[in-house]
Write an enzyme that holds these catalytic residues in place. Structure first.
Site, PDB file in Angstrom:
ATOM      1  N   LYS A  47       0.849  -1.204   0.000  1.00  0.00           N
ATOM      2  CA  LYS A  47       0.000   0.000   0.000  1.00  0.00           C
ATOM      3  C   LYS A  47       0.880   1.248   0.000  1.00  0.00           C
ATOM      4  CE  LYS A  47      -3.732  -2.483   2.156  1.00  0.00           C
ATOM      5  NZ  LYS A  47      -4.232  -3.078   3.394  1.00  0.00           N
ATOM      6  N   GLN A 104      -5.161  -2.307   9.579  1.00  0.00           N
ATOM      7  CA  GLN A 104      -4.872  -3.578   8.902  1.00  0.00           C
ATOM      8  C   GLN A 104      -5.458  -4.743   9.715  1.00  0.00           C
ATOM      9  OE1 GLN A 104      -3.107  -3.689   5.837  1.00  0.00           O
ATOM     10  NE2 GLN A 104      -3.783  -5.805   5.883  1.00  0.00           N
ATOM     11  N   ASP A 157     -11.531   2.472   4.362  1.00  0.00           N
ATOM     12  CA  ASP A 157     -11.885   1.056   4.231  1.00  0.00           C
ATOM     13  C   ASP A 157     -13.407   0.859   4.314  1.00  0.00           C
ATOM     14  OD1 ASP A 157     -10.328  -1.079   3.672  1.00  0.00           O
ATOM     15  OD2 ASP A 157      -9.668  -1.476   5.732  1.00  0.00           O
TER      16      ASP A 157
END
Ligand code: NAD
Length: 285
Positions: free
Chosen positions: A52, A96, A119
């Site tokens: 990322k 994460q 997200d």
């Protein structure tokens, strides 16, 4: 059978993003910035986090990783996220997953402020998506599937779409997006009976079950489009999906291969959400 590869789709998205990032930075003097919160040292999570960061750099975006040891307390991680929520130089924040067991998902969901929740985990953004409100974010993987369908000009209006999986991050938002695009949606899960009878109704079959090679050609209707979201590393070190591709070309009209299908889209969509967050936050200052 047409292979629906992600590379041309992701490349085109990145070209467009790169231009938008450049114009945003020229206009505001600020680079969009993504913060990734990584707890522990799960090898796959470490690799994903580094990918990322590299992808952000390639688009002249900034990034940081807030890294904690496996035994970090939820309190200290939450405090750091509150700091990132307040930090005007940070536009997107991603936690994460998976997180260590000490973290309660039903609490963590609320930690990232909805404006930086790239997200799309925050319940406010989940609600916005389900109501079709534009000010939220769309979870990256289902949004990536929609980009693939658009790029390859696959019209889903009126088609029967069957999704295998009902997770909050893939299956459910996938169903919402397909419904909003006028597909007739059926959602299957672990307790679904007679799975092959249902999959045989699918013009579009989306498999996100997290079970290696759960689906093979015997589940697929002639002429169907098959989207494989699954990612598994085999003991031999190969990357394979939830769909066994052997003989699939005898029935399917199109298929997203693993690797190279849905996977590469997710990071492109994450950066797109980060830029969108930066654009919105700059307007609200
Ligand atoms: P999950 O484990 O949270 O959910 C799996 C879902 O599949 C559940 O709803 C479950 O009910 C259903 N399921 C499991 N076994 C089934 C069966 N035998 N029959 C019918 N339904 C069944 O998984 P997830 O987070 O949604 O991820 C799914 C897969 O997608 C995984 O392989 C994951 O690695 C992959 N994934 C890929 C990306 C990407 O970027 N390509 C992103 C996220 C997840």
């Amino acid at each position: 059978m047409k292979l629906l590869e992600a590379k041309p789709v992701a490349d085109k998205m990145k070209q467009d993003l790169s231009k938008r990032v450049e114009s945003f930075t020229r206009r505001t003097g600020v680079k969009p910035k993504l913060a990734v919160v990584l707890v522990g040292d799960d090898p796959a999570s470490v690799i994903y986090t580094s990918k990322k960061g590299k992808a952000a750099e390639a688009l002249a975006m900034e990034h940081l990783t807030a890294r904690f040891s496996e035994d970090a307390s939820p309190f200290e991680v939450h405090q750091k996220i509150q700091e990132l929520n307040q930090d005007p130089s940070v536009h997107g924040i991603l936690i994460q997953r998976p997180l260590p067991k000490a973290f309660k998902e039903e609490e963590v969901l609320y930690w990232v402020t909805p404006e930086k929740d790239v997200d799309a985990f925050h319940p406010l953004n989940v609600g916005r998506l389900s109501l079709g409100l534009k000010e939220g974010f769309t979870p990256c993987t289902p949004a990536g599937v929609m980009e693939i369908l658009k790029f390859y000009e696959i019209d889903i209006a009126g088609k029967n779409a069957v999704i295998i999986g009902r997770s909050a991050i893939v299956g459910k938002p996938m169903a919402t997006l397909l419904l909003q695009n006028d597909a007739t949606v059926m959602q299957c899960h672990r307790r679904t009976c007679a799975l092959p009878e249902i999959t045989h109704k699918a013009d579009l079959l989306i498999v996100a079950a997290g079970k290696h090679h759960l689906i093979d050609k015997s589940f697929v209707k002639k002429g169907a489009i098959v989207i494989d979201v699954g990612i598994h590393r085999t003991p031999e070190g190969k990357v394979e999906g939830d769909v066994n591709p052997a003989g699939l070309e005898q029935v399917a009209a199109a298929y997203t291969p693993v690797p190279g299908g849905v996977g590469p889209m997710t990071i492109a969509l994450l950066l797109s959400n980060t830029l969108r967050a930066a654009e919105r936050l700059s307007r609200s200052i």
